[in-house]
Scaffold this active site. Structure first.
Site, PDB file in Angstrom:
ATOM      1  N   GLY A 118       0.999  -1.289  -0.036  1.00  0.00           N
ATOM      2  CA  GLY A 118       0.019  -0.047  -0.190  1.00  0.00           C
ATOM      3  C   GLY A 118       0.964   1.137   0.053  1.00  0.00           C
ATOM      4  CB  SER A 119       2.633   3.137  -1.788  1.00  0.00           C
ATOM      5  OG  SER A 119       2.366   2.442  -2.754  1.00  0.00           O
ATOM      6  CE1 TYR A 130      -2.479  -4.864   0.949  1.00  0.00           C
ATOM      7  CE2 TYR A 130      -1.070  -6.830   0.301  1.00  0.00           C
ATOM      8  CZ  TYR A 130      -1.200  -5.526   0.129  1.00  0.00           C
ATOM      9  OH  TYR A 130      -0.777  -4.807  -0.773  1.00  0.00           O
ATOM     10  CB  SER A 194       4.008  -2.677  -2.249  1.00  0.00           C
ATOM     11  OG  SER A 194       3.958  -1.372  -2.245  1.00  0.00           O
ATOM     12  CG  PHE A 241      -2.368  -1.009 -13.133  1.00  0.00           C
ATOM     13  CD1 PHE A 241      -1.667  -2.410 -13.422  1.00  0.00           C
ATOM     14  CD2 PHE A 241      -3.576  -1.121 -13.685  1.00  0.00           C
ATOM     15  CE1 PHE A 241      -2.673  -3.464 -14.024  1.00  0.00           C
ATOM     16  CE2 PHE A 241      -4.268  -2.195 -14.455  1.00  0.00           C
ATOM     17  CZ  PHE A 241      -3.749  -3.131 -14.663  1.00  0.00           C
ATOM     18  CG  ASP A 292       6.788  -2.716 -10.086  1.00  0.00           C
ATOM     19  OD1 ASP A 292       6.918  -1.302 -10.064  1.00  0.00           O
ATOM     20  OD2 ASP A 292       6.755  -3.167  -8.932  1.00  0.00           O
ATOM     21  N   GLY A 323       0.508  -6.330  -8.446  1.00  0.00           N
ATOM     22  CA  GLY A 323      -0.822  -6.878  -7.930  1.00  0.00           C
ATOM     23  C   GLY A 323      -1.048  -8.062  -8.545  1.00  0.00           C
TER      24      GLY A 323
END
Lengths: 348, 649
Positions: A118-119, A130, A194, A241, A292, A323
């Site tokens: 989720g950065s 999750y 991530s 994305f 990515d 993802g």
């Protein structure tokens, strides 16, 4: 710009199943609404939009979960997933507290401490995406999975998330039921996707410095960066994305005020990174998605570990996007799960 | 290159072949089966309901939305920020409708900023002011001497939050109630205060502090998403473990063992165990000790067959007092009132005559805030009629009447045309539609050109009691339908305390009330006491103690009672959804505005940050950490046709 948008959408749709495209595009657009230009984050709307699931001590596919307050002071919660404890034959009762925190097996079993992605700003340990992934890890590896609900940015910047990860690791080390085998050892793996992957790395460093043995790191599309603009960032910007701009926003929200992306949290092998050569750093499984845009940083990370003399297995899925591990509908998903399973079983 | 991948049960990835297990990616967790008409199962497992046949269409909407938002996702895009700050979002699980509603915002120009003085609070439609710092106080009656004069204080308003929301009752005041008839009650008031009971009113009012509040501007109501009716209750038991101490675990273990013995009718063993529990509990601290104490008492009542289970004679007035303390010590009731009022306010938009029917009037704590909000409505307040239902009083007071008086006084100070009627009823099932409908001839004007009365029915923790008698709920829901409400607000405990064996019920209740008690310990009172200062501290403690008694009475009903005696028959949101749908109601979704304000309310009132608001398919829940404990939902009768409730979907 409209024309190139169409091209982007079509390209992107070619490489993922439609329902995956819908899922991740939905996240993308929702997340766009949450990041404000002034660096603040619409936390209320984020929590409203996030799809959450409750824990459940009733077994579902042989897995149960419950939430646990690891640290009262910081209100640090974790969701524990484990194989369903056997019900005593003379009793019909569902899981009790006593059974919840008992070893899942008399044999050695892995404990996976998981940091959701989720950065650093999005999601929680009770986010549906999750919860689903962690349940799968239990089934895959016979593991007890501890999903840490770490503090998020921008409300809590570096190093809060790392501190929470460290708290979770120390907690696990002090729980007798998580120790297994003749040597009553905690066979712990640090993992995450991530930002979670980034956290796993930094907690592993701290573990190595402190003499806590970690059996392995499992990093799924780990979040790293740096001041440079890399080739993959230029080539893939906005195409699958993710945009470079949104990456910059999240780093700015997480790193200390005034820091740039060569801060060691973001760029562990960059100009300000620490030397890992002397440390008993654990083995790593690093999974990189070829579509990515931050993959150059992830590949550089794997390189950095190797150069420091540490064991790395790199799995580079060239046609995978971010993802890919949310939905079990591609070869990427299944083959990566298999890699994870093998990594855990051979290092447990 | 994209490839679809079929999952095989045998497990191409070597998934362990435990009994009954398959690769869990199919996401059966939520119980979504084909009955949902081809919902994509993988997305359903992640909380999104999209029919497979709609997938391409949803994808297209996503593309359209992205184009509208600006290709490079620059955050200073006007439309983007409009979607984020001004738009009310509903039911994000229904992706298709959510996307549609955002796309429709493309055609709506952003509204002008309101002249609200409140920062960070712009453009929210129908903003409710936060709940009053003090509830409308009730006379604390000593049942044995109800003719004495009682005094009631308005506590000082709580601290301001950073969001600068202003409490409603700005000035503390004292109100004196006596038993002598009111010195001056004008004819108009008397006429308004029609009640079904014949007891004389006995209150004389003092002034209630002037209301101060900020309001957002009115906005066109956002489109409401409809959702497919939910499937059966999922049957999950969420557990939050707060205390992993060895002693705590042993205590729970003993409680469970005792319950098991009771289930097996091994009363000798149960007797031994229940005594052990008391001993173990004594060495515990905090929430666990108290919970164990109440559950031990409940078990004892069951074992020794104590009847009647509760002391009914003091019931209703005492319950009300306990509930007021519960109201003060934690945010559950405030959340219930707040979210229900938000839905009612939205339903009343643009209506000139409104009627609220409260199924559990008690001390009327929910209504001042709604009245304030209606008073401050742009365009002016509607005329408000309030019907309050309450149980018979065992003493000479007429609490139902008195509450009405107080609310009438408030209405006068804020210039809301107000009528009140109280109905005493043993059970909601005794109500008939004719009792609730508007009177023929209205309020003197009458006539064909009088606006129809728009009705809201409100039930906070009342419906579950009806499940103790077969047919009672159905009758009540039939009565509700008959008055054709614009909205029905339902707040219930989010728990499965009405199904399965004694042992299952015991287990569910143990987890539920452990979490509840833990929140009392860790949440409200500590912070509230700090906010109120030293004077409030002991008040805060008293609130907590009384709240525990309040919850303890529930425990002593849930656990030992059966049949009609067991009135605390809590059911989950999923179960209520099914019941309401079967009775012919359709959901009215609560949106991101209500969610946000409820979340902010928690920051204002609750000391701990363990309280969480969650959105669940158009409903809102409030819980402690990750365990939802109460749920607010809203319903209406479908507009067209008036289809009869049917067994089939």
């Amino acid at each position: 710009m409209a024309g190139s948008n169409e091209v982007n959408a079509n390209e992107c749709k070619m490489v993922v199943p439609l329902n995956t495209w819908v899922l991740i595009s939905n996240f993308k657009l929702a997340y766009n609404m949450l990041r404000r230009p002034d660096g603040t984050f619409d936390r209320h709307l984020a929590e409203f939009l996030d799809r959450k699931v409750p824990a459940n001590v009733f077994p579902v596919n042989g897995v149960i979960s419950f939430d646990l307050l690891i640290d009262r002071v910081t209100n640090l919660l974790a969701r524990i997933y484990r194989p369903s404890p056997p019900t005593p034959s003379d009793s019909q009762r569902p899981s009790l507290h006593a059974d919840l925190q008992s070893p899942p097996s008399p044999d050695p079993f892995p404990v996976i401490i998981f940091f959701h992605g989720g950065s650093f700003a999005h999601s929680s340990s009770n986010s549906a995406i999750y919860d689903s992934l962690c349940r799968r890890f239990v089934s895959l590896c016979g593991a007890v999975v501890i999903s840490v609900n770490y503090r998020r940015s921008p409300e809590h910047r570096y190093p809060s998330a790392y501190d929470d990860g460290w708290t979770a690791l120390k907690w696990a080390s002090s729980e007798p039921w998580l120790h297994s085998g003749k040597d009553a050892k905690l066979r712990v793996f640090l993992s995450g996707d991530s930002s979670g992957g980034n956290i796993a790395h930094h907690v592993a460093v701290r573990a190595a410095e402190s003499g806590i043995e970690v059996s392995g790191n499992i990093l799924l599309n780990p979040m790293f960066g740096g001041n440079q603009r890399t080739e993959s960032e230029k080539r893939l910007d906005g195409k699958y994305f993710v945009t470079v701009q949104d990456r910059y926003w999240y780093w700015k929200a997480f790193l200390p005020e005034g820091a740039d992306r060569d801060h060691p949290a973001c760029n562990p092998f960059g100009p300000n990174g620490m030397k890992l050569e002397e440390l008993p750093f654990t083995k790593s499984l690093v999974i990189v998605a070829g579509l990515d845009l931050t993959q150059d940083w992830q590949l550089a990370y794997a390189e950095g570990l190797k150069k420091a003399g540490h064991d790395v297995k790199l799995v580079h899925r060239e046609q995978a996007t971010v993802g890919f591990y949310f939905l079990p509908n591609t070869d990427h998903f299944y083959e990566v799960m298999e890699e994870i399973k093998n990594f855990v079983s051979s290092n447990c | 290159m994209k490839r679809e991948h079929q999952e095989s049960v045998a497990g191409g990835g070597g998934y362990p072949a435990a009994a009954g297990m398959m690769s869990s990616g199919k996401g059966k967790m939520v119980g979504m089966e084909d009955e949902d008409g081809g919902v994509d199962e993988l997305l359903a497992a992640l909380g999104y309901k999209v029919r497979s046949s709609d997938m391409a269409d949803v994808a297209q909407k996503l593309e359209q939305l992205e184009m509208a938002m600006g290709s490079s996702a620059t955050q200073d895009d006007a439309f983007l920020s409009h979607l984020a700050s001004d738009t009310v979002h509903y039911n994000p699980s229904d992706l298709s409708t959510w996307l549609e509603s955002m796309l429709s915002e493309l055609n709506t120009p952003p509204p002008p900023l309101p002249s609200s003085p409140i920062p960070n609070h712009q453009n929210n439609q129908f903003e409710l002011p936060p709940p009053p710092a003090a509830p409308v106080p009730a006379p604390i009656l000593d049942p044995a001497e109800c003719s004495t004069v009682t005094t009631v204080d308005f506590p000082t308003p709580r601290r301001q939050s950073e969001y600068d929301l202003k409490p409603i009752l700005a000035a503390p005041d004292r109100v004196v109630y006596g038993s002598e008839p009111p010195a001056e009650v004008n004819a108009r008031d008397r006429k308004r205060m029609r009640t079904s009971s014949s007891s004389s009113s006995s209150s004389r009012g003092g002034g209630i502090g002037a209301c101060v509040g900020g309001m957002g501007s009115a906005m066109p109501a956002a489109t409401e998403a409809s959702s497919t009716a939910a499937g059966a209750a999922t049957g999950a038991l969420p557990v939050v473990v707060v205390d992993s101490q060895e002693a705590g675990i042993r205590l729970v273990h003993t409680l469970m063992a005792c319950a098991e013995a009771v289930q097996q009718e091994n009363l000798k063993a149960a007797d031994v165990l229940v005594k052990q529990i008391s001993m173990l509990a004594a060495s515990q601290g905090g929430a666990m000790r108290k919970v164990a104490g109440y559950f031990a008492e409940a078990l004892a009542r069951r074992i020794y067959r104590v009847h009647p289970q509760q002391d009914c004679s003091l019931d209703s007035a005492f319950s009300d007092i306990l509930e007021m303390h519960f109201y003060e010590s934690c945010p559950y009731l405030k959340f219930a009132h707040f979210t229900a009022n938000q839905a009612i306010l939205e339903a009343f938009a643009g209506c000139r005559r409104v009627h609220v029917i409260d199924f559990g009037m008690k001390q009327g704590m929910q209504w001042p805030a709604l009245m304030q909000a209606l008073a401050l409505r742009p365009g002016g307040p509607p005329s408000l009629r309030l019907t309050g239902i309450g149980p018979p009083q065992t003493d000479n007071t007429d609490a139902l009447q008195q509450v009405g008086w107080k609310l009438a006084q408030l209405a006068e100070t804020i210039h809301v045309d107000f009528q009140y009627r109280g109905y005493v009823a043993n059970s909601l099932a005794d109500l008939e539609p004719c009792m609730l409908e508007a009177e023929a001839g209205g309020n003197g004007n009458g006539g064909a050109d009088e606006e129809p009365e728009v009705v809201a029915v409100n039930s906070v923790f009342e419906l579950h009691r009806l499940l103790a008698r077969p047919g009672a709920l159905e009758k009540v829901l039939g009565t509700v339908r008959a008055v054709r409400p614009r909205i029905v607000t339902v707040v219930e405990q989010e728990a499965n305390h009405n199904a399965g064996s004694f042992l299952e019920r015991f287990t569910e209740a143990l987890h539920y009330y452990s979490t509840m008690f833990d929140s009392l310990e860790g949440g409200g009172t500590a912070g509230a006491a700090a906010a109120e200062g030293a004077v409030g501290a002991s008040g805060g403690q008293q609130d907590q103690v009384m709240s525990e008694v309040y919850l303890g009475r529930q425990i002593c009903n849930v656990v030992p009672c059966e049949g009609t005696e067991r009135t605390e028959r809590h059911e989950t949101l999923g179960q209520w959804r099914e019941r309401m749908t079967r009775a012919g109601f359709e959901p009215v979704h609560l949106g991101s505005n209500a969610f946000k304000q409820a979340s902010m309310l928690l920051a204002l009132f609750a000391g701990g940050d363990g309280y969480r608001v969650e959105e669940k398919e158009g409903c809102l829940t409030l819980g402690w950490h990750t365990r939802p404990l109460i749920a607010t939902s809203a319903w209406r009768v479908p507009a067209a046709g008036g289809a009869l409730p049917s067994a089939s979907r």
